[in-house]
Motif scaffolding. Structure first.
Motif, PDB file in Angstrom:
ATOM      1  N   TYR A  52       0.835  -1.198   0.000  1.00 45.40           N
ATOM      2  CA  TYR A  52       0.000   0.000   0.000  1.00 45.40           C
ATOM      3  C   TYR A  52       0.874   1.254   0.000  1.00 45.40           C
ATOM      4  O   TYR A  52       0.605   2.201  -0.714  1.00 45.40           O
ATOM      5  N   VAL A  93      -5.175  -3.803  -3.118  1.00 47.32           N
ATOM      6  CA  VAL A  93      -4.685  -2.462  -2.780  1.00 47.32           C
ATOM      7  C   VAL A  93      -5.613  -1.442  -3.425  1.00 47.32           C
ATOM      8  O   VAL A  93      -5.561  -1.210  -4.627  1.00 47.32           O
ATOM      9  N   LYS A 133      -6.178   2.321  -3.184  1.00 47.26           N
ATOM     10  CA  LYS A 133      -5.693   3.579  -2.649  1.00 47.26           C
ATOM     11  C   LYS A 133      -6.695   4.689  -2.899  1.00 47.26           C
ATOM     12  O   LYS A 133      -7.474   4.624  -3.847  1.00 47.26           O
TER      13      LYS A 133
END
Length: 259
Positions: free
Chosen positions: A142, A158, A160
Motif C-alpha cells: 500500500y 490495494v 488507494k
C-alpha cells in the motif's frame, strides 16, 4: 529478476570510454511508482556533491559490472533536480518494518527483487521476529515509507484513495505474507485513548526540541546517506533542517554537532 545486493558495490563501466568510473553506492527508489529511479555513484568525488545515474540510462546489470554508454550519463542534482525529492524522502525499503493496514507488524524487509529492464520492484523479502521468511509481492504494498512498508492482507486488494496527499513519499505497490502476525492486545477505544495521549506528549517534546535547536550553528557539514546536504558547517539550524535530519535518520547526529 535481480536483488539489491546484486547491484550495490558493482563497478560502473562506461562502454564509450572503456573505463571504470566508480561503483554503485546506493539505490534511489521512487515510492510512488514502485520503481528504482536511479543509482548513486561512488566516484571518490563526494566533495563535489552527489552523482547519479537514471535507471533508464543503465545498459546492463551483469554479475561483474553495471554498464552505461558514456560518462556523461552521470548527473549531478543540478542536472537532475527531480531526483532531489526522492533523495530527501530517503525511502530505502530495506530494513523498514512491515505493517498491515490493520496495524499488525509482520516483520522487517531484508531484501527486494526488481526487473533489471525497467527497475520495477517485483517483491519484498522480509523476516519475522522468529526468523520466518515472508514474500511480499509488489501488488500487495500500500505504501513504501522511510521506516515502514504498509501492506494489505493476502486476501485483500490495494485500493488507494483517488486523491493522494502531496507528500515526499507516495504510495506504491507490494505484499504477500506467510508468517505469524503480532496480535493486537488492547480494545480499540483504549488503544485510541493511549495513542492520543502519546501523540500529545510527543508533540510537546518535539516543540521543546525545536526551540532548543533552532538558531544554533552546525560544527560540521551533515549529509544524508545518499549525499544530499542537510546543513553546511557554520549554518544555522532551521525548522526545515530539523525536518530533513529526521527524515534522513540524522537527527541525533545533528543534535550532537551544534554549538
Amino acid at each position: 529478476m535481480k536483488k539489491s545486493t546484486e547491484i550495490i558495490g558493482l563497478p560502473i563501466v562506461s562502454l564509450m570510454d572503456g573505463n571504470e568510473i566508480g561503483t554503485v553506492k546506493s539505490i534511489v527508489f521512487d515510492a510512488g511508482s514502485g520503481k528504482i529511479a536511479a543509482i548513486v555513484v561512488d566516484d571518490g568525488k563526494c566533495y563535489k556533491g552527489v552523482s547519479l545515474i537514471f535507471f533508464g540510462d543503465i545498459l546492463g546489470i551483469g554479475e561483474s559490472a553495471l554498464t552505461i554508454e558514456q560518462k556523461s550519463s552521470i548527473k549531478t542534482l543540478n542536472q537532475a533536480p527531480e531526483l532531489e525529492r526522492l533523495l530527501e524522502a530517503n525511502v530505502n525499503i530495506i530494513d523498514t518494518k512491515v505493517l498491515t493496514k490493520k496495524g499488525q507488524i509482520k516483520g522487517s524487509v531484508v531484501e527486494i527483487t526488481f526487473d533489471p529492464e525497467n527497475g520495477q520492484i517485483i517483491e519484498c523479502l522480509a523476516k519475522t521476529e522468529n526468523g520466518s521468511d515472508i514474500v511480499i509481492p509488489a501488488d500487495k504494498v500500500y505504501t513504501y515509507g522511510p521506516s515502514i512498508t504498509v501492506i494489505v492482507e493476502a486476501n485483500e486488494t490495494v485500493n488507494k484513495p483517488a486523491v493522494q496527499a502531496a507528500a515526499p513519499v507516495a504510495a506504491a505497490p507490494i505484499v504477500k505474507q506467510e508468517a505469524a502476525a503480532v496480535q493486537a492486545v488492547a480494545p480499540a477505544a483504549e488503544v485510541n485513548e493511549d495513542a492520543g495521549e502519546a501523540n500529545n506528549a510527543m508533540q510537546k517534546f518535539e516543540e521543546r526540541q525545536k526551540k532548543f535547536l533552532i538558531g544554533k550553528k552546525a560544527t560540521r557539514r551533515i549529509v544524508t546517506d545518499n549525499g544530499v546536504e542537510i546543513i553546511d558547517q557554520g549554518a544555522e539550524v532551521t525548522e526545515e533542517v530539523i525536518q530533513k535530519a529526521k527524515m534522513a535518520g540524522k537527527f541525533v547526529e545533528l543534535s550532537m554537532s551544534l554549538q
